[in-house]
Design an enzyme around this catalytic site. Sequence first.
Site, PDB file in Angstrom:
ATOM      1  N   LYS A   1       0.826  -1.322   0.163  1.00 18.65           N
ATOM      2  CA  LYS A   1      -0.062  -0.066   0.038  1.00 18.65           C
ATOM      3  C   LYS A   1       0.939   1.368  -0.078  1.00 18.65           C
ATOM      4  O   LYS A   1       0.499   1.989  -0.558  1.00 18.65           O
ATOM      5  CB  LYS A   1      -0.734  -0.046   1.224  1.00 18.65           C
TER       6      LYS A   1
ATOM      7  N   GLN B   1      -4.931  -1.304   9.575  1.00 21.20           N
ATOM      8  CA  GLN B   1      -4.815  -2.638   8.950  1.00 21.20           C
ATOM      9  C   GLN B   1      -5.520  -3.611   9.875  1.00 21.20           C
ATOM     10  O   GLN B   1      -5.204  -3.487  11.111  1.00 21.20           O
ATOM     11  CB  GLN B   1      -3.152  -2.995   8.844  1.00 21.20           C
TER      12      GLN B   1
ATOM     13  N   ASP C   1     -10.931   2.877   3.892  1.00 18.49           N
ATOM     14  CA  ASP C   1     -11.500   1.681   3.685  1.00 18.49           C
ATOM     15  C   ASP C   1     -12.895   1.484   3.364  1.00 18.49           C
ATOM     16  O   ASP C   1     -13.557   0.076   3.132  1.00 18.49           O
ATOM     17  CB  ASP C   1     -11.175   0.618   4.988  1.00 18.49           C
TER      18      ASP C   1
END
Length: 310
Positions: A61, A105, A128
Amino acid sequence: MNSDAPTPSARIIDGRASAARIRARVARAVETLKREHDLVPGLTVVIVGDDPASHVYVRQKGEQTREAGMVSDTIRLDADTPEDELLRLIARLNADARVHGILVQLPLPAHMNADAVIAAIDPAKDVDGFHVQNAGRLSVGLPAMVPCTPLGCRILLEETLGDLSGLEAVVVGRSNIVGKPMAQLLLASHCTVTIAHSRSRDLPALCRRADILVAAVGRPEMIRGDWISPGACVIDVGINRVPTRDPELAAQGKTRLVGDVAFDEALSVAGHITPVPGGVGPMTIACLLMNTVTAAARAHGLDPEAILAD
Ligand code: NDP
């Protein structure tokens, strides 16, 4: 070779190529934001603990965010970090105008409550798309941050099939991360949507109804070729590590990745299918980059669709 073996007919959907096109579009959008608005989108990823797979994802990422010209920051916290320390960090990032996207995460260590952590992220920075406000906005058709994996699946579907309206879509899996937002996106694209899960009766029959079959289960090759309607478009979200085919190498612990769909069987029935790897996987980070540009544009009162237009 067995001459009675069915002939592969499905076209393979190239997720790597599609993701590369999205990354190029994002890089052009970032250039425009810098040149015309003096704005550099920034993404901060927070990772807690030592999960090796998570560290690989986070590294990828970071690399792809920088390659697109954005500011990338990764904050690594020890596995035993108290939850309130993570919540204070999120509050600081929420207040930092240089940070347009915040991603924590998952999975988090067991002592942390992932729902509480996600709820602490400013919904406008929730790239997200997991915050309950974004899930709600998606379900009522308001502009929202959309979870990256289902967003990538819909892009692949639209590139492959064009207008999805009226198609029968079956989504196998109902997680908040993939299955449910996938179903919402397909509904928004005017499909007739069925969501199947572990309590569904006669899953093969449900799957056979699908013009679009999305598998997001996490069970290697569970969906067999004869569950697929001839010509259907199959999107395989699953990522499962299984022993490699060669018994000697398998004995040495060598593994390979497979999806939730029995790919070789599906090839002779489906019209289109995503491979694993190389299908949905690359789309997820590409859509994360797109969501970061979207968040940065909205934070400055700009229209993200115009900024991201080709
Ligand atoms: P979850 O474990 O959260 O959800 C799995 C879903 O599958 C659940 O809704 C579950 O039903 C359903 N399910 C489990 N067993 C069966 C069964 N036998 N029959 C029917 N349904 C079943 O997984 P995720 O949604 O997070 O992920 C799914 C897969 O996608 C995983 O392989 C994951 O690795 C992969 N993934 C890939 C990504 C990518 O970038 N390509 C990103 C995210 C995930 P129930 O709710 O009833 O328990």
